[in-house]
Design a protein around this motif. Structure first.
Motif, PDB file in Angstrom:
ATOM      1  N   TYR A  99       1.094   6.136 -12.994  1.00 44.67           N
ATOM      2  CA  TYR A  99       0.550   5.182 -13.972  1.00 44.67           C
ATOM      3  C   TYR A  99      -0.929   5.447 -14.256  1.00 44.67           C
ATOM      4  N   GLY A 100      -1.432   6.567 -13.763  1.00 46.50           N
ATOM      5  CA  GLY A 100      -2.805   6.973 -14.091  1.00 46.50           C
ATOM      6  C   GLY A 100      -3.864   6.568 -13.087  1.00 46.50           C
ATOM      7  N   PHE A 101      -3.431   6.028 -11.928  1.00 49.57           N
ATOM      8  CA  PHE A 101      -4.422   5.568 -10.941  1.00 49.57           C
ATOM      9  C   PHE A 101      -4.525   6.520  -9.746  1.00 49.57           C
ATOM     10  N   ILE A 102      -5.705   6.540  -9.153  1.00 52.01           N
ATOM     11  CA  ILE A 102      -5.900   7.298  -7.909  1.00 52.01           C
ATOM     12  C   ILE A 102      -6.502   6.386  -6.842  1.00 52.01           C
ATOM     13  N   ILE A 103      -6.222   6.741  -5.572  1.00 50.60           N
ATOM     14  CA  ILE A 103      -6.965   6.126  -4.466  1.00 50.60           C
ATOM     15  C   ILE A 103      -8.316   6.832  -4.486  1.00 50.60           C
ATOM     16  N   ARG A 104      -9.326   6.132  -4.948  1.00 50.97           N
ATOM     17  CA  ARG A 104     -10.603   6.778  -5.253  1.00 50.97           C
ATOM     18  C   ARG A 104     -11.371   7.202  -3.999  1.00 50.97           C
ATOM     19  N   TYR A 105     -11.170   6.447  -2.904  1.00 50.97           N
ATOM     20  CA  TYR A 105     -11.886   6.768  -1.659  1.00 50.97           C
ATOM     21  C   TYR A 105     -10.866   6.996  -0.545  1.00 50.97           C
ATOM     22  N   PRO A 106     -10.264   8.204  -0.541  1.00 49.38           N
ATOM     23  CA  PRO A 106      -9.194   8.469   0.437  1.00 49.38           C
ATOM     24  C   PRO A 106      -9.731   8.603   1.856  1.00 49.38           C
ATOM     25  N   HIS A 164      -4.357  13.655 -14.954  1.00 50.08           N
ATOM     26  CA  HIS A 164      -5.420  13.863 -13.960  1.00 50.08           C
ATOM     27  C   HIS A 164      -5.033  13.227 -12.626  1.00 50.08           C
ATOM     28  N   ALA A 165      -4.500  12.009 -12.700  1.00 53.65           N
ATOM     29  CA  ALA A 165      -4.154  11.279 -11.474  1.00 53.65           C
ATOM     30  C   ALA A 165      -3.116  12.034 -10.664  1.00 53.65           C
ATOM     31  N   LYS A 166      -2.114  12.585 -11.355  1.00 56.93           N
ATOM     32  CA  LYS A 166      -1.048  13.311 -10.647  1.00 56.93           C
ATOM     33  C   LYS A 166      -1.614  14.509  -9.903  1.00 56.93           C
ATOM     34  N   GLU A 167      -2.481  15.241 -10.571  1.00 58.60           N
ATOM     35  CA  GLU A 167      -3.053  16.431  -9.929  1.00 58.60           C
ATOM     36  C   GLU A 167      -3.910  16.035  -8.720  1.00 58.60           C
ATOM     37  N   ILE A 168      -4.717  15.001  -8.906  1.00 60.17           N
ATOM     38  CA  ILE A 168      -5.622  14.562  -7.829  1.00 60.17           C
ATOM     39  C   ILE A 168      -4.826  14.056  -6.619  1.00 60.17           C
ATOM     40  N   MET A 169      -3.837  13.208  -6.869  1.00 60.78           N
ATOM     41  CA  MET A 169      -3.068  12.623  -5.757  1.00 60.78           C
ATOM     42  C   MET A 169      -2.135  13.658  -5.116  1.00 60.78           C
ATOM     43  N   ASP A 170      -1.501  14.511  -5.933  1.00 63.20           N
ATOM     44  CA  ASP A 170      -0.604  15.537  -5.376  1.00 63.20           C
ATOM     45  C   ASP A 170      -1.353  16.464  -4.431  1.00 63.20           C
ATOM     46  N   GLU A 171      -2.585  16.781  -4.803  1.00 64.34           N
ATOM     47  CA  GLU A 171      -3.335  17.741  -3.998  1.00 64.34           C
ATOM     48  C   GLU A 171      -4.195  17.072  -2.924  1.00 64.34           C
ATOM     49  N   GLY A 172      -4.198  15.751  -2.922  1.00 68.16           N
ATOM     50  CA  GLY A 172      -4.959  15.030  -1.911  1.00 68.16           C
ATOM     51  C   GLY A 172      -6.452  15.281  -1.998  1.00 68.16           C
ATOM     52  N   ILE A 173      -6.953  15.372  -3.236  1.00 68.91           N
ATOM     53  CA  ILE A 173      -8.394  15.614  -3.409  1.00 68.91           C
ATOM     54  C   ILE A 173      -9.068  14.378  -4.011  1.00 68.91           C
ATOM     55  N   GLU A 184     -10.949   3.385   1.357  1.00 73.28           N
ATOM     56  CA  GLU A 184     -10.709   2.069   0.746  1.00 73.28           C
ATOM     57  C   GLU A 184      -9.288   2.041   0.190  1.00 73.28           C
ATOM     58  N   PRO A 185      -8.307   1.619   0.992  1.00 76.18           N
ATOM     59  CA  PRO A 185      -6.924   1.605   0.498  1.00 76.18           C
ATOM     60  C   PRO A 185      -6.702   0.606  -0.640  1.00 76.18           C
ATOM     61  N   TRP A 186      -7.635  -0.294  -0.834  1.00 81.98           N
ATOM     62  CA  TRP A 186      -7.472  -1.369  -1.837  1.00 81.98           C
ATOM     63  C   TRP A 186      -8.090  -1.050  -3.206  1.00 81.98           C
ATOM     64  N   HIS A 187      -8.841   0.054  -3.320  1.00 84.41           N
ATOM     65  CA  HIS A 187      -9.581   0.332  -4.555  1.00 84.41           C
ATOM     66  C   HIS A 187      -8.867   1.418  -5.371  1.00 84.41           C
ATOM     67  N   TYR A 188      -8.456   1.070  -6.590  1.00 80.32           N
ATOM     68  CA  TYR A 188      -7.749   1.997  -7.475  1.00 80.32           C
ATOM     69  C   TYR A 188      -8.562   2.249  -8.737  1.00 80.32           C
ATOM     70  N   ARG A 189      -8.627   3.516  -9.110  1.00 84.93           N
ATOM     71  CA  ARG A 189      -9.416   3.919 -10.268  1.00 84.93           C
ATOM     72  C   ARG A 189      -8.511   4.574 -11.292  1.00 84.93           C
ATOM     73  N   TYR A 190      -8.662   4.154 -12.545  1.00 81.98           N
ATOM     74  CA  TYR A 190      -7.865   4.721 -13.630  1.00 81.98           C
ATOM     75  C   TYR A 190      -8.491   6.015 -14.125  1.00 81.98           C
ATOM     76  N   PHE A 239       0.833  -1.207   0.000  1.00 83.86           N
ATOM     77  CA  PHE A 239       0.000   0.000   0.000  1.00 83.86           C
ATOM     78  C   PHE A 239       0.869   1.258   0.000  1.00 83.86           C
ATOM     79  N   GLN A 240       1.949   1.231   0.794  1.00 86.15           N
ATOM     80  CA  GLN A 240       2.850   2.396   0.826  1.00 86.15           C
ATOM     81  C   GLN A 240       3.374   2.704  -0.572  1.00 86.15           C
ATOM     82  N   TRP A 241       3.759   1.657  -1.285  1.00 86.74           N
ATOM     83  CA  TRP A 241       4.307   1.849  -2.628  1.00 86.74           C
ATOM     84  C   TRP A 241       3.233   2.402  -3.571  1.00 86.74           C
ATOM     85  N   LEU A 242       2.051   1.787  -3.528  1.00 88.75           N
ATOM     86  CA  LEU A 242       0.980   2.221  -4.429  1.00 88.75           C
ATOM     87  C   LEU A 242       0.562   3.665  -4.164  1.00 88.75           C
ATOM     88  N   SER A 243       0.440   4.017  -2.882  1.00 89.73           N
ATOM     89  CA  SER A 243      -0.030   5.377  -2.593  1.00 89.73           C
ATOM     90  C   SER A 243       0.992   6.409  -3.066  1.00 89.73           C
TER      91      SER A 243
END
Ligand SMILES: [Zn+2]
Length: 216
Positions: free
Chosen positions: A168-175, A198-207, A187-193, A158-162
């Protein structure tokens, strides 16, 4: 003769204009176009307020078992995802393996409306999305776990994925702490493409995807 050619030419222009008008003025054609495997689908929002259409079907699916992928394991033989999602998963889990992080097990991918009905009817209240409100019906999401761990959040996987999933285009959809926005607990186990930019912006900003789409 010259006049005849002019008239034929004019008729041709009118025909082309009419075909274009019919194509782009047809609202039904427009709505179905948004559910093909296009870049716009990457940002498809599915939640309790935005259920998928009753007749939503995804066609561009591939079976993960058939791919014989060496970078992750499968919990069962019938897991499918969209082709673009598989390519991104392959690259992501190969990179994790290179970093010495292995033991990923994919537990779920695409679910048909019928399968989601089944999951919903057999799960406790509030744990599973209602039919039509699950991202698994798009083929753009997968669930993952790790060997020997009950709590995926506490694993090195999980640490690696987060840290790397957005590359690679994925986000933790339910942070964590975003249930008020997504309507779904962490849901640490659910990844959405959603695609890399888009993924970088969403994950970088924690939204969340909801918050990201709101400001587009
Ligand atoms: Zn899931």
């Amino acid at each position: 003769m010259k006049r005849f050619i002019h008239i034929v030419g004019l008729l041709l222009v009118l025909c082309v204009a009419a075909v274009f008008f019919m194509r782009y003025a047809d609202p039904e054609r427009d709505s179905s176009a948004s559910f093909t495997n296009s870049p716009s689908e990457e940002l498809l929002l599915v939640n309790a307020d935005n259920p998928l259409p009753q007749d939503y079907r995804h066609e561009n699916l591939i079976n993960l078992y058939d791919q014989k992928n060496k970078h992750f394991q499968l919990a069962k033989a019938d897991i499918e995802v969209c082709e673009a999602v598989y390519q991104a998963m392959d690259a992501m889990f190969a990179a994790a393996q290179k970093d010495g992080v292995k033991g990923f097990i994919i537990t779920s991918g695409y679910r048909s409306r019928e399968e989601q009905k089944e999951v919903f009817s057999t799960s406790a209240d509030g744990i599973s999305a209602k039919p039509g409100e699950s991202e698994h019906e798009t083929g753009l999401a997968f669930d993952v776990t790790a060997y020997g761990n009950e709590n995926f959040e506490l694993t090195p996987q999980f640490q690696w994925l987060s840290k790397h999933c957005a590359e690679y285009g994925f986000i933790i959809r339910y942070p964590k702490d975003k249930e008020d926005v997504t309507g779904v607990p962490f849901e640490p186990w659910h990844y959405r493409y959603v695609g890399t930019p888009h993924a970088k912006e969403i994950m970088d900003e924690g939204i969340t995807l909801e918050e990201y789409l709101e400001r587009q």
